[in-house]
Design an enzyme around this catalytic site. Structure first.
Site, short mmCIF file in Angstrom:
data_model
loop_
_atom_site.label_atom_id
_atom_site.label_comp_id
_atom_site.label_asym_id
_atom_site.label_seq_id
_atom_site.Cartn_x
_atom_site.Cartn_y
_atom_site.Cartn_z
N HIS A 155 63.73 -31.81 -19.58
CA HIS A 155 64.43 -33.05 -19.95
C HIS A 155 65.74 -33.12 -19.18
CE1 HIS A 155 62.27 -32.83 -24.08
NE2 HIS A 155 61.73 -33.80 -23.39
N CYS A 162 69.74 -30.82 -28.14
CA CYS A 162 68.36 -31.19 -28.47
C CYS A 162 68.20 -31.46 -29.95
CB CYS A 162 67.40 -30.06 -28.11
SG CYS A 162 67.36 -29.60 -26.40
N GLY A 181 56.54 -25.50 -18.75
CA GLY A 181 57.74 -26.04 -18.09
C GLY A 181 58.99 -25.82 -18.92
N GLU A 236 60.25 -39.77 -23.67
CA GLU A 236 60.79 -38.59 -24.35
C GLU A 236 62.06 -38.90 -25.13
OE1 GLU A 236 59.55 -35.16 -24.15
OE2 GLU A 236 57.73 -36.21 -23.54
N ARG A 278 58.02 -35.26 -17.54
CA ARG A 278 57.57 -35.87 -18.80
C ARG A 278 57.85 -37.38 -18.89
NH1 ARG A 278 58.75 -31.86 -23.93
NH2 ARG A 278 58.54 -29.86 -22.88
N ARG A 305 53.88 -32.78 -29.59
CA ARG A 305 55.04 -33.63 -29.81
C ARG A 305 54.61 -35.09 -30.06
NH1 ARG A 305 60.67 -32.18 -28.35
NH2 ARG A 305 60.59 -33.23 -30.35
O1 SUG Z 1 59.61 -30.39 -26.28
N1 SUG Z 1 60.01 -27.13 -27.54
C1 SUG Z 1 60.56 -28.46 -27.31
C2 SUG Z 1 62.02 -28.37 -27.00
C3 SUG Z 1 62.66 -29.72 -26.95
C4 SUG Z 1 64.06 -29.66 -26.46
N2 SUG Z 1 64.63 -30.95 -26.48
C5 SUG Z 1 65.47 -31.44 -25.57
N3 SUG Z 1 65.64 -30.87 -24.42
N4 SUG Z 1 66.08 -32.53 -25.84
C6 SUG Z 1 59.80 -29.18 -26.18
O2 SUG Z 1 59.45 -28.50 -25.20
C7 SUG Z 1 58.28 -25.55 -28.15
C8 SUG Z 1 57.41 -25.35 -29.36
C9 SUG Z 1 56.59 -24.10 -29.28
O3 SUG Z 1 56.22 -23.70 -28.18
O4 SUG Z 1 56.32 -23.52 -30.35
C10 SUG Z 1 58.80 -26.98 -28.02
O5 SUG Z 1 58.09 -27.91 -28.35
#
Ligand code: SUG
Length: 439
Positions: free
Chosen positions: A245, A362, A22, A170, A209, A136
């Site tokens: 998000h 982010c 996603g 989140e 999420r 996460r």
């Molecule tokens: O949760 N990417 C994060 C990006 C978070 C972005 N944050 C906000 N939108 N606030 C996530 O999807 C990818 C890590 C990887 O695939 O190696 C990752 O976790």
């Protein structure tokens, strides 16, 4: 009150592991070799720039990865080297999940309520459980400990426990605080119900999420004064377009909200509700699908900009460079300035983070503090030239300039990371926040 942007320092295992269905950028860049040193320096440079605008800037530390304790909990045994080797077999997914530097996206670290909004006039934090994504969710215990060490004075701060996992949370990525002379509103975006009651549309392709019930619980624990909280559903179509998000398609600060029409369900009704509470000083700039297709907004992240309050009282936008290169995203940000909603847009390069789906917004957790609250912070986390120099030198000393999946199984990497983080926790005055320091 001054807002401090607590940016996550990019961790030494920064990689592109394709862990977040996603999240289109993360999926697209899966398998790309990473340069953790360059990524961390890029993040530091963004902090330096934001601080140079006269905006409050601070840092949060990375977390120890690979997370050997979690791999052991998954049944791998023997020495640390044995655990890493066994977890890297086959496609190595478990090792990649336990090695992510995803704590860098501190918008997901917690939801924060400033003391001006709370009944007990303390700043409240709920560390996010991040339970929708396995890699996460591993962040929550250490995040809680770090926040408790920084915001340790109970007279001013309360750092709650993360919510029970069933209420997927989140953090601030789904939360925006707006304020006018008349009122303040905390807008909580949610994607699904933890206990579905029917009548709520859900995305068809990608996970929603944030659970509605998690947002409700955060409102209760933070003891928000009446009329402050406003919960609103994310548009499931927007989530299917890649807005995992709320902050992928909307960002707000002070009296200004920038949003795409696919950010929330029924945006017209949302804007009317905000206008009613915030009064005539509330300003918004809405992008239609026609003017700025969600696909462009998700690729270029104009809404994942930071909207920052300048010392002059005006607003500025710190946007990812990708949104200068995308004509429609660029046109939208130019429109924001042309309409007088912000003074300027500054484009910055955070490509290492963008390739994993994380823009400027982010990378930071916003914490608004009074001068007294700031003085009660018990760590060296506020950004200044000296901290910048120390962090840059620390990164140069400890980080690799190339990291692939194969490197994650290298027992030397684990030692390097622990050595680096042990030194960092001293440098930041955090005490022993990491499991490996407490064993
Ligand atoms: O949760 N990417 C994060 C990006 C978070 C972005 N944050 C906000 N939108 N606030 C996530 O999807 C990818 C890590 C990887 O695939 O190696 C990752 O976790």
């Amino acid at each position: 009150m001054i807002e401090y942007n607590f940016d996550g320092i990019v961790g030494p295992t920064h990689s592109y592991a394709g862990l977040s269905p996603g999240n289109l950028a993360a999926t697209r860049h899966a398998g790309q070799a990473a340069n953790p040193r360059a990524a961390a320096l890029q993040g530091l440079e963004k902090m330096r720039f934001v601080a140079s605008l006269g905006v409050g800037q601070a840092v949060l530390p990375p977390q120890p990865r690979p997370d050997v304790a979690t791999l052991r909990a998954l049944g791998f045994g023997g020495s640390d080297a044995d655990v890493l080797a066994a977890a890297s077999r086959d496609d190595g997914l478990l090792l990649r999940l336990c090695s992510s530097a995803s704590a860098m996206w501190t918008a997901n670290a917690a939801t924060v309520a400033p003391s001006a909004d709370t009944l007990d006039a303390r700043v409240h934090f709920t560390p996010a459980n991040l339970s929708t994504m396995f890699h996460r969710a591993l962040e929550a215990p250490t995040t809680t400990r770090v926040l408790r060490n920084i915001f340790r004075d109970p007279e001013h701060f309360q750092v709650h426990d993360p919510l029970p996992a069933h209420l997927a949370d989140e953090g601030a990525a789904n939360h925006t605080r707006l304020r006018t002379p008349r009122a303040s509103v905390q807008l909580f975006g949610w994607g699904r119900q933890a206990w579905p009651r029917g009548g709520v549309a859900t995305p068809a392709r990608f996970p929603a999420r944030q659970a509605m019930e998690a947002s409700e619980a955060v409102v209760r624990r933070h003891r928000l004064r009446d009329g402050i909280a406003l919960l609103w559903q994310q548009d499931p179509g927007g989530i299917d377009d890649g807005a995992f998000h709320t902050d992928v398609l909307a960002v707000g600060n002070a009296h200004l909200l920038l949003l795409h029409e696919r950010a929330f369900v029924d945006p017209t009704r949302l804007l009317a509700a905000l206008r009613e509470r915030l009064g005539p000083d509330f300003v918004w700039v809405l992008a239609t699908e026609k003017a700025l297709p969600a696909a462009d907004a998700v690729a270029a992240y104009p809404f994942n900009s930071q909207v920052v309050s300048l010392p002059s009282g005006g607003l500025a936008i710190v946007a990812p460079i990708e949104s200068a290169e995308n004509p429609r995203a660029h046109a939208f940000l130019q429109r924001v300035v042309a309409e007088g909603a912000a003074e300027a847009v500054h484009f910055r390069d955070v490509k290492s983070s963008m390739d994993n789906g994380g823009g400027p917004a982010c990378l930071r957790l916003r914490v608004a503090l009074t001068a007294t609250e700031r003085a009660a912070v018990g760590a060296r986390v506020f950004f200044d030239d000296a901290l910048h120099a120390d962090l840059a030198a620390w990164i140069e000393r400890h980080y690799r300039d190339r990291l692939t999946f194969a490197d994650l199984a290298d027992p030397a990497l684990l030692v390097e990371v622990r050595t680096a983080l042990d030194e960092l926790s001293g440098l930041l005055g955090l005490g022993s926040v990491y499991d490996f320091q407490r064993a």
